[in-house]
Write an enzyme that holds these catalytic residues in place. Structure first.
Site, PDB file in Angstrom:
ATOM      1  N   HIS A 126      90.854  30.502  21.911  1.00 36.01           N
ATOM      2  CA  HIS A 126      89.505  30.798  22.401  1.00 36.01           C
ATOM      3  C   HIS A 126      89.474  32.160  23.097  1.00 36.01           C
ATOM      4  CE1 HIS A 126      87.698  26.457  22.473  1.00 36.01           C
ATOM      5  NE2 HIS A 126      87.797  26.949  21.280  1.00 36.01           N
ATOM      6  N   SER A 173      85.980  26.132  16.142  1.00 36.45           N
ATOM      7  CA  SER A 173      85.330  26.529  17.390  1.00 36.45           C
ATOM      8  C   SER A 173      85.207  28.041  17.540  1.00 36.45           C
ATOM      9  CB  SER A 173      86.083  25.955  18.584  1.00 36.45           C
ATOM     10  OG  SER A 173      87.371  26.506  18.644  1.00 36.45           O
ATOM     11  N   ASP A 199      85.197  26.170  28.474  1.00 33.01           N
ATOM     12  CA  ASP A 199      86.262  25.215  28.136  1.00 33.01           C
ATOM     13  C   ASP A 199      86.682  24.291  29.270  1.00 33.01           C
ATOM     14  OD1 ASP A 199      86.304  26.206  25.655  1.00 33.01           O
ATOM     15  OD2 ASP A 199      88.111  27.414  25.884  1.00 33.01           O
TER      16      ASP A 199
END
Lengths: 179, 179
Positions: B96, B56, B122
């Protein structure tokens, strides 16, 4: 005589230590470099609306819209230990609700060998500019600045603030029509 | 070195030598543990080194890359930083980037993250009803990067037999080998 196992072991250990030394050299040769550079940002069109934020609380929040111009040349930031630049345009401001608000409006990934000379005109934001409440209408001092996160081949992951920011105001009236 | 000669070594050892080997094996295990716990103290993070497990954050981080984290309480979380956070109900921490951040005047922060390679933020990954992350969700901030090294642990997790084989081999080598 040395057995196959001993030879393989010695070879593996040698390869690993050479790789480790090279990686360290790569890291240490670029760790003290200065990655700051000039950025020119300006805004073109600025609107603010008051609409329900269905992605979060469903309450009516201020939503800013803006288009911007951006000019910078980041070509010289690339060296043998820069794999990728992650550019991001941040809006930073203070409201009655929050001492500090930071919202990323736009970002861009620049890989090695890609064009790092940016000359963007009338760009739309990539992400919604939601405020945490109703603090955007008539706000007098929103600062826009560009930063970049350097992704190395191996080493530190610095976040660098570009030199040059742009401050703007939001209109005192909400826009009610569709854009 | 052949198997029979390995066991010859063991046969020729007396008790004292055998204890010595066991103790040196214990030293290796305990010093590895000390280094890990020491890193936890130095970096302030409960997990100072993490392996990237998903794509990701591509093209910055690929599966099997290693990240070094710090989590100093006096260092504020800011937009554009790569954070590693835990979400209730998920075992594996997520790596992230911070997209939006709001900080109250008493210092409490709430922020929203997004993976570079994901098209949406998210909120869908967080616990049901959770809209923001706070400081207590953060395991660490990514500070250093080393490619590929974590591949070994991914292999070990995906093929438990491989892990057992490696551990047994290492243990035998240390216990049996005479220095």
């Amino acid at each position: 005589m040395h057995s196959i196992l001993q030879r393989g072991n010695a070879l593996l250990a040698y390869v690993l230590s050479v790789l480790a030394c090279l990686t360290f050299a790569c890291f240490i040769s670029t760790v003290f470099l200065n990655y700051r550079t000039e950025v020119d940002i300006s805004t073109v069109k600025i609107l603010v609306k008051n609409v329900p934020d269905y992605s979060a609380s469903r309450e009516k929040n201020d939503l800013g819209f803006l288009t911007f111009d951006l000019q910078t040349d980041l070509t010289h930031l690339f060296n043998w230990n820069v794999k990728q630049l992650f550019l991001y345009l941040t809006a930073e401001y203070e409201t009655a609700n929050n001492k500090l608000n930071q919202v990323i409006l736009w970002d861009k990934i620049i890989l090695r060998e890609e064009n790092a000379k940016l000359n963007l005109k009338n760009m739309n934001a990539k992400y919604y500019f939601w405020d945490d409440g109703n603090g955007l209408r008539g706000h007098k001092n929103i600062t826009l600045y560009l930063s970049w996160n350097i992704i190395p081949n191996a080493g530190f992951l610095p976040n660098i603030l570009g030199q040059g920011s742009h401050a703007f105001k939001f209109p005192v009236e909400y826009t009610t029509s569709r854009i | 070195m052949e198997v029979s000669s390995l066991f010859d070594d063991v046969k020729r050892m007396n008790m004292r030598q055998f204890y010595y080997q066991v103790l040196s094996f214990g030293m290796i295990v305990s010093s590895a543990l000390m280094i890990w716990k020491g890193l936890m103290v130095v970096t302030g993070s409960e997990s100072p080194i993490v392996v990237v497990l998903s794509g990701s954050m591509e093209p910055a981080f690929h599966r099997g890359d290693l990240l070094f984290l710090t989590n100093y309480p006096e260092e504020p979380v800011r937009v554009g930083e790569i954070v590693v956070f835990k979400v209730l109900g998920r075992d594996i921490p997520i790596v992230h980037r911070v997209l939006k951040l709001h900080e109250k005047s008493n210092g409490t922060i709430k922020f929203l993250t997004k993976g570079d390679n994901n098209s949406v933020d998210d909120r869908g990954l967080y616990a049901p009803g959770q809209l923001w992350l706070t400081k207590s969700d953060v395991v660490g901030r990514a500070r250093g990067f080393l490619p590929y090294v974590g591949m070994v642990t991914i292999m070990m997790n995906e093929y438990p037999n491989f892990k057992i084989a490696v551990l047994v081999c290492l243990a035998c080598y240390v216990l049996v080998h005479r220095e």
